[in-house]
Design an enzyme around this catalytic site. Structure first.
Site, PDB file in Angstrom:
ATOM      1  N   HIS A 116       1.091  -0.636  -0.160  1.00  0.00           N
ATOM      2  CA  HIS A 116       0.020  -0.047  -0.030  1.00  0.00           C
ATOM      3  C   HIS A 116       0.483   1.481   0.277  1.00  0.00           C
ATOM      4  O   HIS A 116       1.863   1.232  -0.194  1.00  0.00           O
ATOM      5  CB  HIS A 116      -0.898  -0.063   1.837  1.00  0.00           C
ATOM      6  CG  HIS A 116      -0.129  -0.170   2.551  1.00  0.00           C
ATOM      7  ND1 HIS A 116      -0.551  -1.165   2.666  1.00  0.00           N
ATOM      8  CD2 HIS A 116       0.545   1.196   2.774  1.00  0.00           C
ATOM      9  CE1 HIS A 116       0.773  -0.281   4.406  1.00  0.00           C
ATOM     10  NE2 HIS A 116       1.268   0.956   4.568  1.00  0.00           N
ATOM     11  N   HIS A 204       6.213   6.533  -1.033  1.00  0.00           N
ATOM     12  CA  HIS A 204       6.137   4.856  -1.451  1.00  0.00           C
ATOM     13  C   HIS A 204       5.212   3.853  -1.156  1.00  0.00           C
ATOM     14  O   HIS A 204       5.108   3.866  -0.083  1.00  0.00           O
ATOM     15  CB  HIS A 204       7.513   4.687  -0.875  1.00  0.00           C
ATOM     16  CG  HIS A 204       7.755   5.152   0.170  1.00  0.00           C
ATOM     17  ND1 HIS A 204       7.642   5.981   1.150  1.00  0.00           N
ATOM     18  CD2 HIS A 204       7.942   4.163   1.255  1.00  0.00           C
ATOM     19  CE1 HIS A 204       7.757   5.385   2.546  1.00  0.00           C
ATOM     20  NE2 HIS A 204       7.926   4.166   2.728  1.00  0.00           N
TER      21      HIS A 204
END
Length: 287
Positions: A116, A204
């Site tokens: 995620h 990220h």
């Protein structure tokens, strides 16, 4: 080029599933919670509300040596807002190559099982605030459309108390849209006097992790080797271009989803497919 070492915010209740909750570069933006505004009234306990707070003994040996950044307290729900990344088979092939190479430098490295991109820190939410919090998110995020990001820059991260190290793919395109989402989520967090996201975050997708601060062993030569693998991977340009279609919020063991809106062209294509499907079905039934 040496990747910036940044700090992470650890999970509270579900660390096994949420290893990638962490912060980007820079210091946290001061909370605006102290600004003059209408404060939410404190409600009475709701039916079915958990028992009063009770300290729970935490055994890090049960969590692979990981240490919580704040203690587990009954009635407090670890809450996190994020963009879920559904992997393809090719991505798992890339992940396997990266982890195999990185383990030559840090043998204890483990691949993530779920992926995620975080849009909030992991914050503590009281049980009776879950539904109002989710309703606030739903209202704030209702106008956002689907969008693309490119995450193709390998970086090394550590969590806030330096007890875990992560390898992640940093976003290099789509940063502006992510900041817009974070801005709206921060406004909901402020209403509950919760910490907002970080200033100048490094958005990220975490790929792998290990216990302890082993960033020195993963940066430098190892980081260059990992970036070469990403750059040389077949179809990596397409594989690491991600379309985000929904936002998730996890609070304890509860999950909530907020779909992002389709653009007009996407809606037209969807409508045409549905109409074609109906015509085909009618023809089958007629025959």
């Amino acid at each position: 080029m040496r990747a910036a070492l940044v700090e992470y915010s650890s999970s509270e209740e579900e660390e096994e599933e949420e290893e990638g909750r962490h912060r980007g570069g820079g210091e946290q933006e001061p909370s605006k919670a102290g600004a003059v505004r209408h404060r939410l009234p404190l409600p009475a306990d709701l039916p079915g509300d958990p028992e009063p707070d009770e300290a729970v003994t935490d055994d890090s040996s049960r969590h692979g040596g990981r240490v919580r950044s704040f203690p587990h307290v009954r009635g407090n729900w670890a809450t996190h807002v994020y963009l879920p990344y559904r992997v393809r088979e090719e991505f798992l092939e890339l992940l396997e190559l990266l982890v195999y190479r990185a383990r030559s430098h840090v043998p204890s490295l483990s691949a993530m099982e779920e992926f995620h991109l975080s849009l909030s820190q992991c914050v503590v939410l009281r049980y009776h605030w879950i539904q109002p919090f989710v309703s606030g998110l739903r209202a704030r995020l209702a106008a956002f459309h689907r969008f693309f990001c490119v995450a193709d820059q390998v970086k090394v991260y550590t969590n806030q108390n330096k007890t875990r190290t992560f390898i992640g793919l940093e976003v290099t395109a789509g940063h502006f849209q992510l900041l817009e989402l974070v801005s709206e989520i921060d406004r909901v967090l402020e209403e509950f006097d919760l910490p907002t996201f970080y200033k100048d975050p490094s958005f990220h997708i975490s790929l792998a992790w290990c216990v302890g601060d082993l960033s020195d062993r993963l940066e430098g030569q190892c980081l260059r080797e990992l970036q070469d693998i990403v750059d040389g991977f077949e179809d990596s340009a397409l594989l690491l271009r991600v379309q985000w279609e929904q936002i998730h919020c996890k609070s304890g063991n509860k999950y909530f989803s907020f779909p992002l809106r389709c653009h007009v062209s996407e809606q037209r294509k969807t409508t045409e497919k549905e109409e074609l499907k109906k015509v085909t079905q009618n023809q089958i039934e007629a025959n």
